[in-house]
Design a protein around this motif. Structure first.
Motif, PDB file in Angstrom:
ATOM      1  N   ARG A  49       0.822  -1.212   0.000  1.00  0.00           N
ATOM      2  CA  ARG A  49       0.000   0.000   0.000  1.00  0.00           C
ATOM      3  C   ARG A  49       0.855   1.261   0.000  1.00  0.00           C
ATOM      4  N   ALA A  50       2.051   1.176   0.557  1.00  0.00           N
ATOM      5  CA  ALA A  50       2.910   2.354   0.660  1.00  0.00           C
ATOM      6  C   ALA A  50       3.499   2.775  -0.681  1.00  0.00           C
ATOM      7  N   GLN A  51       3.540   1.885  -1.641  1.00  0.00           N
ATOM      8  CA  GLN A  51       4.285   2.154  -2.871  1.00  0.00           C
ATOM      9  C   GLN A  51       3.735   3.346  -3.657  1.00  0.00           C
ATOM     10  N   GLN A  52       2.455   3.391  -3.894  1.00  0.00           N
ATOM     11  CA  GLN A  52       1.912   4.486  -4.700  1.00  0.00           C
ATOM     12  C   GLN A  52       1.999   5.836  -3.991  1.00  0.00           C
ATOM     13  N   PRO A  53       1.577   5.943  -2.705  1.00  0.00           N
ATOM     14  CA  PRO A  53       1.719   7.248  -2.037  1.00  0.00           C
ATOM     15  C   PRO A  53       3.150   7.756  -1.989  1.00  0.00           C
ATOM     16  N   VAL A  54       4.109   6.866  -1.775  1.00  0.00           N
ATOM     17  CA  VAL A  54       5.514   7.290  -1.748  1.00  0.00           C
ATOM     18  C   VAL A  54       5.939   7.781  -3.125  1.00  0.00           C
ATOM     19  N   ALA A  55       5.611   7.044  -4.167  1.00  0.00           N
ATOM     20  CA  ALA A  55       5.982   7.452  -5.524  1.00  0.00           C
ATOM     21  C   ALA A  55       5.389   8.809  -5.873  1.00  0.00           C
ATOM     22  N   GLU A  56       4.125   9.019  -5.489  1.00  0.00           N
ATOM     23  CA  GLU A  56       3.469  10.287  -5.809  1.00  0.00           C
ATOM     24  C   GLU A  56       4.036  11.438  -4.981  1.00  0.00           C
ATOM     25  N   THR A  57       4.343  11.186  -3.717  1.00  0.00           N
ATOM     26  CA  THR A  57       4.866  12.242  -2.851  1.00  0.00           C
ATOM     27  C   THR A  57       6.301  12.599  -3.215  1.00  0.00           C
ATOM     28  N   ALA A  58       7.139  11.572  -3.428  1.00  0.00           N
ATOM     29  CA  ALA A  58       8.552  11.801  -3.733  1.00  0.00           C
ATOM     30  C   ALA A  58       8.795  12.092  -5.206  1.00  0.00           C
ATOM     31  N   ARG A  59       7.814  11.758  -6.049  1.00  0.00           N
ATOM     32  CA  ARG A  59       7.964  11.864  -7.510  1.00  0.00           C
ATOM     33  C   ARG A  59       9.166  11.058  -7.994  1.00  0.00           C
ATOM     34  N   LEU A  60       9.298   9.896  -7.410  1.00  0.00           N
ATOM     35  CA  LEU A  60      10.296   8.907  -7.811  1.00  0.00           C
ATOM     36  C   LEU A  60       9.578   7.569  -7.932  1.00  0.00           C
ATOM     37  N   HIS A  61       9.948   6.788  -8.915  1.00  0.00           N
ATOM     38  CA  HIS A  61       9.234   5.535  -9.160  1.00  0.00           C
ATOM     39  C   HIS A  61      10.234   4.391  -9.268  1.00  0.00           C
ATOM     40  N   ALA A  62      10.017   3.357  -8.444  1.00  0.00           N
ATOM     41  CA  ALA A  62      10.837   2.155  -8.519  1.00  0.00           C
ATOM     42  C   ALA A  62      10.498   1.397  -9.799  1.00  0.00           C
ATOM     43  N   PRO A  63      11.485   0.812 -10.465  1.00  0.00           N
ATOM     44  CA  PRO A  63      11.190   0.007 -11.658  1.00  0.00           C
ATOM     45  C   PRO A  63      10.338  -1.204 -11.291  1.00  0.00           C
ATOM     46  N   GLY A  64       9.605  -1.685 -12.262  1.00  0.00           N
ATOM     47  CA  GLY A  64       8.681  -2.781 -12.009  1.00  0.00           C
ATOM     48  C   GLY A  64       9.326  -4.055 -11.527  1.00  0.00           C
ATOM     49  N   ASP A  65      10.594  -4.257 -11.844  1.00  0.00           N
ATOM     50  CA  ASP A  65      11.259  -5.499 -11.438  1.00  0.00           C
ATOM     51  C   ASP A  65      11.981  -5.370 -10.099  1.00  0.00           C
ATOM     52  N   ALA A  66      11.804  -4.239  -9.405  1.00  0.00           N
ATOM     53  CA  ALA A  66      12.432  -4.071  -8.094  1.00  0.00           C
ATOM     54  C   ALA A  66      11.790  -5.048  -7.108  1.00  0.00           C
ATOM     55  N   PRO A  67      12.582  -5.824  -6.367  1.00  0.00           N
ATOM     56  CA  PRO A  67      12.014  -6.809  -5.445  1.00  0.00           C
ATOM     57  C   PRO A  67      11.099  -6.177  -4.407  1.00  0.00           C
ATOM     58  N   ALA A  68      10.018  -6.873  -4.086  1.00  0.00           N
ATOM     59  CA  ALA A  68       9.101  -6.412  -3.050  1.00  0.00           C
ATOM     60  C   ALA A  68       9.730  -6.607  -1.672  1.00  0.00           C
ATOM     61  N   ALA A  69       9.108  -6.014  -0.662  1.00  0.00           N
ATOM     62  CA  ALA A  69       9.610  -6.137   0.703  1.00  0.00           C
ATOM     63  C   ALA A  69       9.443  -7.562   1.217  1.00  0.00           C
ATOM     64  N   VAL A  70      10.341  -7.950   2.118  1.00  0.00           N
ATOM     65  CA  VAL A  70      10.214  -9.222   2.814  1.00  0.00           C
ATOM     66  C   VAL A  70      10.031  -8.930   4.301  1.00  0.00           C
ATOM     67  N   VAL A  71       9.183  -9.712   4.950  1.00  0.00           N
ATOM     68  CA  VAL A  71       8.922  -9.552   6.378  1.00  0.00           C
ATOM     69  C   VAL A  71       9.703 -10.641   7.105  1.00  0.00           C
ATOM     70  N   VAL A  72      10.533 -10.234   8.077  1.00  0.00           N
ATOM     71  CA  VAL A  72      11.465 -11.171   8.712  1.00  0.00           C
ATOM     72  C   VAL A  72      11.343 -11.108  10.225  1.00  0.00           C
ATOM     73  N   ASP A  73      11.890 -12.144  10.891  1.00  0.00           N
ATOM     74  CA  ASP A  73      12.030 -12.112  12.339  1.00  0.00           C
ATOM     75  C   ASP A  73      13.450 -11.668  12.684  1.00  0.00           C
ATOM     76  N   ARG A  74      13.750 -11.598  13.963  1.00  0.00           N
ATOM     77  CA  ARG A  74      15.056 -11.079  14.380  1.00  0.00           C
ATOM     78  C   ARG A  74      16.222 -11.969  13.952  1.00  0.00           C
ATOM     79  N   PRO A  75      16.163 -13.290  14.152  1.00  0.00           N
ATOM     80  CA  PRO A  75      17.289 -14.121  13.702  1.00  0.00           C
ATOM     81  C   PRO A  75      17.530 -14.042  12.196  1.00  0.00           C
TER      82      PRO A  75
END
Length: 354
Positions: A49-75
């Motif tokens: 959900r953060a991707q579009q608002p950030v792109a519009e606010t910063a006026r910078l766009h990540a390329p379509g093949d940029a890896p999505a976020a990963v959710v991890v634990d501490r280890p």
């Protein structure tokens, strides 16, 4: 005749660092398996959900093949960061070995690697309980955005804020970093090269180690009181401090820009954004004595200033020349702010815009 490859550097036993870090890292907040799965799914959705608002606010766009976020634990965060640190620092250690007048024996290397591995693991364990998210530059690998689920849950509980809003707010900051490094193709290699070059100069070789330790023992008490940039700044020469200041200026830009974007997305997307910012800033000031000491030693209090100084730079430049004018900062290494310009944004505007 085949020339043998350079022996694996044993300055740090990275696998031992991972094991030590995983053993020492504090347990996360108490959650059921159902709650944990729901939190991971919600954080992953928030990052999207953060991707579009950030792109519009910063006026910078990540390329379509940029890896999505990963959710991890501490280890997992510890293991991934140990791998990245290895990729970043092993060439540095290799260069130091090449300069040594006498190579250490196998036993000395093994013992030394275990010692530094344990120290690195302890540091990673401390950091793993603090970091909410990180864009991993992964030198030699695939960069990726990491979000640390247990830390997000723990902090949102401590702050007493709306979990959905808080998770999205943090994702705005981290998504900005993803956009910075993917929309600006040269930035990642530039940062890796600068940090690796600086590290090569900062890591003491055996011949200068005694002098470095003496300087550290003399200056450490005052540095702790002053809350400077940590041990790194103490052991640096004046020339190295200049180079360190240049890297710090870039980090201030990146962190300040992400802080501005995460706040300027605004209440239309994150209704409680003002409340979250107030509570989060109060938390930054409220660390205990031992935690504050560690932060000073590691330079983390200086990092807090990076957020503040960088955000002031971004806001003042944007007010003067607009978002598109500010985005000229991403044109090339030459348009990045110099250390003095972070504190005097008008000087950057004058230099870049004329």
């Amino acid at each position: 005749m085949t020339v043998p490859a350079h022996p694996t550097t044993r300055y740090v036993d990275w696998e031992f660092a991972k094991a030590t870090g995983s053993r020492l890292v504090p347990a996360g907040p108490t959650v059921t398996s159902t709650e944990a799965a729901a939190a991971v799914a919600d954080i992953r959705a928030a990052s999207q959900r953060a991707q579009q608002p950030v792109a519009e606010t910063a006026r910078l766009h990540a390329p379509g093949d940029a890896p999505a976020a990963v959710v991890v634990d501490r280890p997992t965060w510890i293991a991934l960061n140990a791998d990245s640190m290895s990729s970043l620092m092993d060439p540095v250690f290799g260069a130091l070995i090449d300069k040594q007048k006498r190579a250490p024996g196998d036993l000395a290397k093994a013992i030394g690697g275990r010692v530094t591995g344990a120290e690195t693991g302890a540091l990673l364990a401390f950091m793993a309980g603090k970091v909410l998210g990180q864009y991993d530059l992964a030198p030699g690998g695939t960069p990726q955005l990491m979000l640390v689920a247990p830390n997000l849950v723990q902090v949102e509980r401590e702050l007493g804020v709306d979990p959905g809003d808080f998770r999205l707010w943090v994702c705005m900051h981290e998504e900005t970093h993803r956009v910075q490094f993917t929309a600006v193709p040269w930035l990642r290699d530039h940062m890796v090269d600068r940090v690796r070059s600086l590290a090569t100069d900062l890591v003491p070789d055996p011949e200068s180690l005694q002098e470095t330790l003496q300087r550290l023992s003399r200056q450490l008490p005052e540095a702790i009181k002053a809350g400077g940039a940590g041990i790194t700044e103490i052991i640096a020469t004046p020339e190295q401090r200049e180079r360190l200041a240049e890297v710090t200026a870039i980090m201030s830009l990146l962190e300040g820009h992400a802080d501005v974007v995460m706040d300027e997305v605004g209440p239309q997307v994150i209704p409680s954004v003002a409340h979250i910012r107030t509570r989060f800033d109060q938390r930054r000031k409220g660390v205990g004595g031992f935690d504050r000491l560690l932060r000073r030693l590691l330079g983390l209090e200086a990092k807090m200033r990076q957020y503040r100084d960088g955000a002031v730079f971004v806001r003042e430049v944007t007010a003067a020349v607009g978002t598109d004018g500010f985005n000229r900062v991403w044109e090339s290494p030459e348009t990045l702010p110099k250390p003095a310009e972070i504190e005097a944004p008008s000087a950057w505007v004058a230099r870049v815009h004329g």
